[in-house]
Design a protein around this motif. Sequence first.
Motif, mmCIF file in Angstrom:
data_model
loop_
_atom_site.group_PDB
_atom_site.id
_atom_site.type_symbol
_atom_site.label_atom_id
_atom_site.label_comp_id
_atom_site.label_asym_id
_atom_site.label_seq_id
_atom_site.Cartn_x
_atom_site.Cartn_y
_atom_site.Cartn_z
ATOM 1 N N ALA A 158 0.840 -1.193 0.000
ATOM 2 C CA ALA A 158 0.000 0.000 0.000
ATOM 3 C C ALA A 158 0.875 1.242 0.000
ATOM 4 O O ALA A 158 1.977 1.247 0.565
ATOM 5 N N PRO A 159 0.425 2.349 -0.643
ATOM 6 C CA PRO A 159 1.285 3.529 -0.741
ATOM 7 C C PRO A 159 1.567 4.192 0.595
ATOM 8 O O PRO A 159 2.636 4.756 0.777
ATOM 9 N N TYR A 160 0.610 4.131 1.524
ATOM 10 C CA TYR A 160 0.803 4.809 2.804
ATOM 11 C C TYR A 160 0.852 3.838 3.967
ATOM 12 O O TYR A 160 0.681 4.221 5.098
ATOM 13 N N GLU A 161 1.044 2.569 3.685
ATOM 14 C CA GLU A 161 1.160 1.599 4.768
ATOM 15 C C GLU A 161 2.564 1.664 5.350
ATOM 16 O O GLU A 161 3.555 1.600 4.630
ATOM 17 N N ALA A 162 2.633 1.803 6.666
ATOM 18 C CA ALA A 162 3.930 1.985 7.314
ATOM 19 C C ALA A 162 4.642 0.655 7.476
ATOM 20 O O ALA A 162 4.032 -0.393 7.624
ATOM 21 N N SER A 163 5.932 0.699 7.436
ATOM 22 C CA SER A 163 6.755 -0.469 7.709
ATOM 23 C C SER A 163 7.547 -0.214 8.978
ATOM 24 O O SER A 163 7.757 0.913 9.387
ATOM 25 N N VAL A 164 7.955 -1.306 9.596
ATOM 26 C CA VAL A 164 8.666 -1.223 10.860
ATOM 27 C C VAL A 164 10.158 -1.328 10.608
ATOM 28 O O VAL A 164 10.620 -2.218 9.899
ATOM 29 N N THR A 165 10.903 -0.408 11.183
ATOM 30 C CA THR A 165 12.354 -0.425 11.087
ATOM 31 C C THR A 165 12.900 -1.177 12.291
ATOM 32 O O THR A 165 12.852 -0.683 13.417
ATOM 33 N N PHE A 166 13.404 -2.379 12.066
ATOM 34 C CA PHE A 166 13.914 -3.197 13.151
ATOM 35 C C PHE A 166 15.418 -2.972 13.270
ATOM 36 O O PHE A 166 16.174 -3.213 12.345
ATOM 37 N N ARG A 167 15.813 -2.530 14.437
ATOM 38 C CA ARG A 167 17.244 -2.350 14.710
ATOM 39 C C ARG A 167 17.684 -3.387 15.740
ATOM 40 O O ARG A 167 16.958 -4.316 16.054
ATOM 41 N N THR A 168 18.853 -3.173 16.291
ATOM 42 C CA THR A 168 19.362 -4.096 17.299
ATOM 43 C C THR A 168 18.639 -3.812 18.607
ATOM 44 O O THR A 168 19.119 -3.071 19.466
ATOM 45 N N CYS A 169 17.462 -4.394 18.747
ATOM 46 C CA CYS A 169 16.636 -4.075 19.912
ATOM 47 C C CYS A 169 16.108 -5.350 20.552
ATOM 48 O O CYS A 169 14.941 -5.444 20.893
ATOM 49 N N ALA A 170 16.960 -6.358 20.647
ATOM 50 C CA ALA A 170 16.540 -7.586 21.307
ATOM 51 C C ALA A 170 16.241 -7.311 22.776
ATOM 52 O O ALA A 170 16.936 -6.544 23.442
ATOM 53 N N SER A 171 15.180 -7.939 23.261
ATOM 54 C CA SER A 171 14.757 -7.692 24.635
ATOM 55 C C SER A 171 15.770 -8.269 25.607
ATOM 56 O O SER A 171 16.152 -9.439 25.501
ATOM 57 N N PRO A 172 16.231 -7.473 26.584
ATOM 58 C CA PRO A 172 17.185 -8.015 27.551
ATOM 59 C C PRO A 172 16.539 -8.899 28.591
ATOM 60 O O PRO A 172 17.228 -9.587 29.329
ATOM 61 N N MET A 173 15.218 -8.893 28.679
ATOM 62 C CA MET A 173 14.537 -9.649 29.717
ATOM 63 C C MET A 173 14.670 -11.143 29.477
ATOM 64 O O MET A 173 14.682 -11.606 28.334
ATOM 65 N N ILE A 174 14.765 -11.907 30.551
ATOM 66 C CA ILE A 174 14.922 -13.354 30.478
ATOM 67 C C ILE A 174 13.541 -13.981 30.442
ATOM 68 O O ILE A 174 12.747 -13.821 31.370
ATOM 69 N N TRP A 175 13.246 -14.699 29.363
ATOM 70 C CA TRP A 175 11.999 -15.440 29.252
ATOM 71 C C TRP A 175 12.295 -16.897 29.561
ATOM 72 O O TRP A 175 13.148 -17.517 28.920
ATOM 73 N N TYR A 176 11.585 -17.468 30.499
ATOM 74 C CA TYR A 176 11.862 -18.838 30.926
ATOM 75 C C TYR A 176 10.548 -19.524 31.255
ATOM 76 O O TYR A 176 9.500 -18.891 31.418
ATOM 77 N N SER A 177 10.613 -20.845 31.351
ATOM 78 C CA SER A 177 9.462 -21.655 31.720
ATOM 79 C C SER A 177 9.625 -22.104 33.164
ATOM 80 O O SER A 177 10.640 -22.740 33.508
ATOM 81 N N PRO A 178 8.671 -21.812 34.042
ATOM 82 C CA PRO A 178 8.809 -22.246 35.446
ATOM 83 C C PRO A 178 8.875 -23.751 35.613
ATOM 84 O O PRO A 178 9.368 -24.231 36.637
ATOM 85 N N SER A 179 8.350 -24.494 34.652
ATOM 86 C CA SER A 179 8.373 -25.952 34.755
ATOM 87 C C SER A 179 9.669 -26.568 34.261
ATOM 88 O O SER A 179 9.837 -27.787 34.361
ATOM 89 N N ASP A 180 10.583 -25.761 33.734
ATOM 90 C CA ASP A 180 11.853 -26.267 33.224
ATOM 91 C C ASP A 180 12.933 -26.058 34.274
ATOM 92 O O ASP A 180 13.352 -24.918 34.517
ATOM 93 N N PRO A 181 13.416 -27.110 34.928
ATOM 94 C CA PRO A 181 14.443 -26.909 35.967
ATOM 95 C C PRO A 181 15.775 -26.442 35.417
ATOM 96 O O PRO A 181 16.548 -25.795 36.131
ATOM 97 N N LEU A 182 16.066 -26.740 34.148
ATOM 98 C CA LEU A 182 17.342 -26.312 33.581
ATOM 99 C C LEU A 182 17.393 -24.809 33.346
ATOM 100 O O LEU A 182 18.477 -24.239 33.217
ATOM 101 N N ALA A 183 16.215 -24.165 33.294
ATOM 102 C CA ALA A 183 16.207 -22.718 33.072
ATOM 103 C C ALA A 183 16.782 -21.956 34.252
ATOM 104 O O ALA A 183 17.256 -20.821 34.095
ATOM 105 N N PHE A 184 16.765 -22.558 35.442
ATOM 106 C CA PHE A 184 17.268 -21.879 36.631
ATOM 107 C C PHE A 184 18.765 -22.086 36.840
ATOM 108 O O PHE A 184 19.314 -21.614 37.843
#
Length: 452
Positions: A6-32
């Motif tokens: 589309a002529p006016y549809e915006a696109s997202v500029t992805f830079r080096t913006c990986a989330s620093p937060m740790i995502w883990y599964s509480p049921s996975d003991p190896l994650a700790f």
Amino acid sequence: QASCSAPYEASVTFRTCASPMIWYSPSDPLAFLQLRGCVAPHAMRWAVPCSLLAGLYRAIFHAAFGIPILTGEDAGVVSMAENSAWTSFTAILGFLIVFRAQLSYQRYWEGLSLVERACGAWLNSFSSVIAFCTMDPEKQAEVSRFQALVARLMSLLMCISMCDIANGDVSAFAHLDMGQVDKDSLRFLDSIPDPSAKQKIVLQWIQRSIVEQSRIGVIGVPPPILTRAFQELTIGHAHFIDASKLSTVPFPFAFSQMVWLMLVFFSMVVAPGLCAYFLAADKAILFTFVILFPYWSIHCSAVELEMPFGQDANDLPLASIAERFNTTLTVLLRPGAQRAPTWEDSRGDVGAARVPPITERCRSFEPDAGMAEAVPERVQEVKQPGAQKEVAGGAESGKQLLVWTYVHRPSQSSSRLMARKIPWLHRLRIAGSSWLRRQPSNVPRQHGSFLT
């Protein structure tokens, strides 16, 4: 940048913006077991050296002063004399550390809540602006340009706001491509060094654009209704101002200093000294480490959580929130999101469009022991007011609808068992059944009935 059809549809500029937060599964003991974001190394920097002091104190007590390891009655007399001081000091220190950890978690959760509320308010404002645009075919080109401009300004506002509360670089966050936004305005924005001032400038641009488009007829709603968009803008801005206080105002220095000094004194003098006074060198080192490690772990966790914005492993995922905000903006710009759905009636039945059909359903389950199967209690005729069905020759009002009401009926043995063991529960069940039977016949029952 992503390609746009589309002529006016915006696109997202992805830079080096990986989330620093740790995502883990509480049921996975190896994650700790991972070290990223773990406070144990920080706690061991104090616990291990202070534990070694206990062995040094034991050597000093034995070599320099000739103090043997107290056992028997001597140890009991000394322990009784020092028990009150030890208990008082450890109780006060433990309370202060846990209290600071609670306050730090409150700051952490409050920061996330404020950011999410601000994003929700700005998305509501953008959605209102999209909905308020005129449907005049002659002005669709102006509407498309206006929507594309507001989407990019909203994304830029979110990017600058995230940068302001995180005290980081704008390039750390994703934003929509600026496209055909005039370069003079962008150069003026770059010349402002204060991120807070930039945030207010972009907010002013959005409000000014809405006012100008409302004046020329691109926005086709009355001004009192248009104020809703301005209210959501100001609400989101107020939430970001509240969030910025968490990054600009640190934890009170007096409280932090008191907790740190007491913890250092406890780690270097009290704990190793008492352990070395009563135990051998190896046991004194072990017991001192066991005592100090939990204190320093909770303290380091509180320090990690009290500043929720940044690029550390335990900070909030601001970059992911910004990307999700930009993705929602692009979705709202699509033609399918701006067109309201319509009712398609292939049979030409007007009555079916006014009264939704009622589906007769019942839960399928296996009856428990002592319980009868679910059976229909009775067929109830419900007269839907205002229901009309157009037929050849007139209108048929008062359409009759059948509703099956399914209930669980306990068997006689189950009732006697319930009355014998839990008599008050049995009486409550009987009272509830009597109250349901007294309900008006023209109101469908809520318990056990399934209406679509």
